[in-house]
Design a protein around this motif. Sequence first.
Motif, PDB file in Angstrom:
ATOM      1  N   ARG A 165      47.090  -0.266  98.306  1.00  0.00           N
ATOM      2  CA  ARG A 165      47.957   0.610  99.076  1.00  0.00           C
ATOM      3  C   ARG A 165      47.550   2.062  98.892  1.00  0.00           C
ATOM      4  O   ARG A 165      47.334   2.514  97.761  1.00  0.00           O
ATOM      5  N   GLY A 166      47.466   2.761 100.006  1.00  0.00           N
ATOM      6  CA  GLY A 166      47.114   4.163  99.950  1.00  0.00           C
ATOM      7  C   GLY A 166      46.274   4.554 101.155  1.00  0.00           C
ATOM      8  O   GLY A 166      45.918   3.715 101.991  1.00  0.00           O
ATOM      9  N   GLN A 167      45.962   5.818 101.230  1.00  0.00           N
ATOM     10  CA  GLN A 167      45.162   6.342 102.330  1.00  0.00           C
ATOM     11  C   GLN A 167      44.537   7.660 101.884  1.00  0.00           C
ATOM     12  O   GLN A 167      44.713   8.095 100.749  1.00  0.00           O
ATOM     13  N   LEU A 168      43.804   8.270 102.804  1.00  0.00           N
ATOM     14  CA  LEU A 168      43.149   9.543 102.536  1.00  0.00           C
ATOM     15  C   LEU A 168      43.800  10.650 103.338  1.00  0.00           C
ATOM     16  O   LEU A 168      44.224  10.434 104.479  1.00  0.00           O
ATOM     17  N   THR A 169      43.854  11.830 102.756  1.00  0.00           N
ATOM     18  CA  THR A 169      44.269  13.033 103.473  1.00  0.00           C
ATOM     19  C   THR A 169      43.111  14.020 103.451  1.00  0.00           C
ATOM     20  O   THR A 169      42.630  14.406 102.373  1.00  0.00           O
ATOM     21  N   TYR A 170      42.653  14.401 104.635  1.00  0.00           N
ATOM     22  CA  TYR A 170      41.601  15.397 104.799  1.00  0.00           C
ATOM     23  C   TYR A 170      42.264  16.738 105.130  1.00  0.00           C
ATOM     24  O   TYR A 170      43.186  16.799 105.938  1.00  0.00           O
ATOM     25  N   HIS A 171      41.765  17.789 104.510  1.00  0.00           N
ATOM     26  CA  HIS A 171      42.264  19.135 104.817  1.00  0.00           C
ATOM     27  C   HIS A 171      41.051  20.051 104.861  1.00  0.00           C
ATOM     28  O   HIS A 171      40.360  20.238 103.848  1.00  0.00           O
ATOM     29  N   ALA A 172      40.773  20.604 106.036  1.00  0.00           N
ATOM     30  CA  ALA A 172      39.535  21.358 106.195  1.00  0.00           C
ATOM     31  C   ALA A 172      39.727  22.552 107.110  1.00  0.00           C
ATOM     32  O   ALA A 172      40.698  22.636 107.867  1.00  0.00           O
ATOM     33  N   ARG A 173      38.762  23.460 107.008  1.00  0.00           N
ATOM     34  CA  ARG A 173      38.662  24.601 107.901  1.00  0.00           C
ATOM     35  C   ARG A 173      37.408  24.442 108.732  1.00  0.00           C
ATOM     36  O   ARG A 173      36.413  23.860 108.292  1.00  0.00           O
TER      37      ARG A 173
END
Length: 326
Positions: A254-262
């Motif tokens: 269980r889980g996922q990825l979070t992407y945070h970019a410019r």
Amino acid sequence: MIRKGLAGLLAPIAILLTTGVPGASAQDAAPGPTHPGPVYATVTDTSGKLSLQTFGRPDGKDMVFRISGSVYANIEGNSLDPAMRHGQKLFNIEGYNIRKLYRVPGTNQLYQLSREIVFYTDPADPRRVLREWKNPIDGRTYPVVPINNDTVNFGPFTITSAYAGPPLQQLHEETVWTSDIPVRTNFATTLGEGFGLAGGVYAAQEMFDFSVDRREVEDRTGPGVPEGAMQTKISWARTSPWVPFMCLPETDVRGQLTYHARSWSLDSYSQVEPWLRAEVEAGYPLYKSTPAAPGASENSWTSFYNKQLGKGATTWAGWCAANGRA
């Protein structure tokens, strides 16, 4: 937003381009059949002009959106701790999308044509490209496969003087707008490969904020065909399942990825930093330029299916079994 018809397009554009319209150049006087400039020049809506300039340069040349950010584990209830904790930074990401506007010859329809290459890099050193990654859940080490999507195309967009873009908001000296895209694709049905996803369905959320300085808006929304890339800044966030090379089945882990970019615009590939160009030219030279014509698009999962699984010659589970090193 999309309308039909473009009666009498070429005659007025020829007049505009030969009477010294700001932003016009000599090469626009005789545009080729795929040049977007004559179609772009019919747009009157400010938002429409701004949004089209994020799809590509109105002068028809390649531009780049450089991408830089991080990827975090998003784990419900912190249930994988201590092997992997909620909020843990797993990777940095460094790369770009190279794109252009393409006109369907003889029409008033435009495409955005692009390729994108984004490397997963060391979470402590953004310039150190990762070649392998140790999965903390099963303890095995897997090859890291970058985002390498050939191609990523949108369109066609029918362009007339009535073409309009998204709602704009003024925040201090910046003009901003958003694009939030829920993505749902049943790979079990479309590819016959489920990638360990729940029901074989890829479900993600892509969220973009675009920002352009007021002076840039004024300079690039007048009549004519602007040259070069509009100076644009983008904030991008994505929630998505574990990527295929991680070999973590969503159904079991269980889980996922979070992407945070410019992301920020560059006039051309030549403006990408030398270290990143060297990485591309050593292993992915195709991504130095845009596609020549519209074609099928890829995302991280279909790219993995095409390039790593041989379009179904092996399964995702088989790839993981063959490539994981104890």
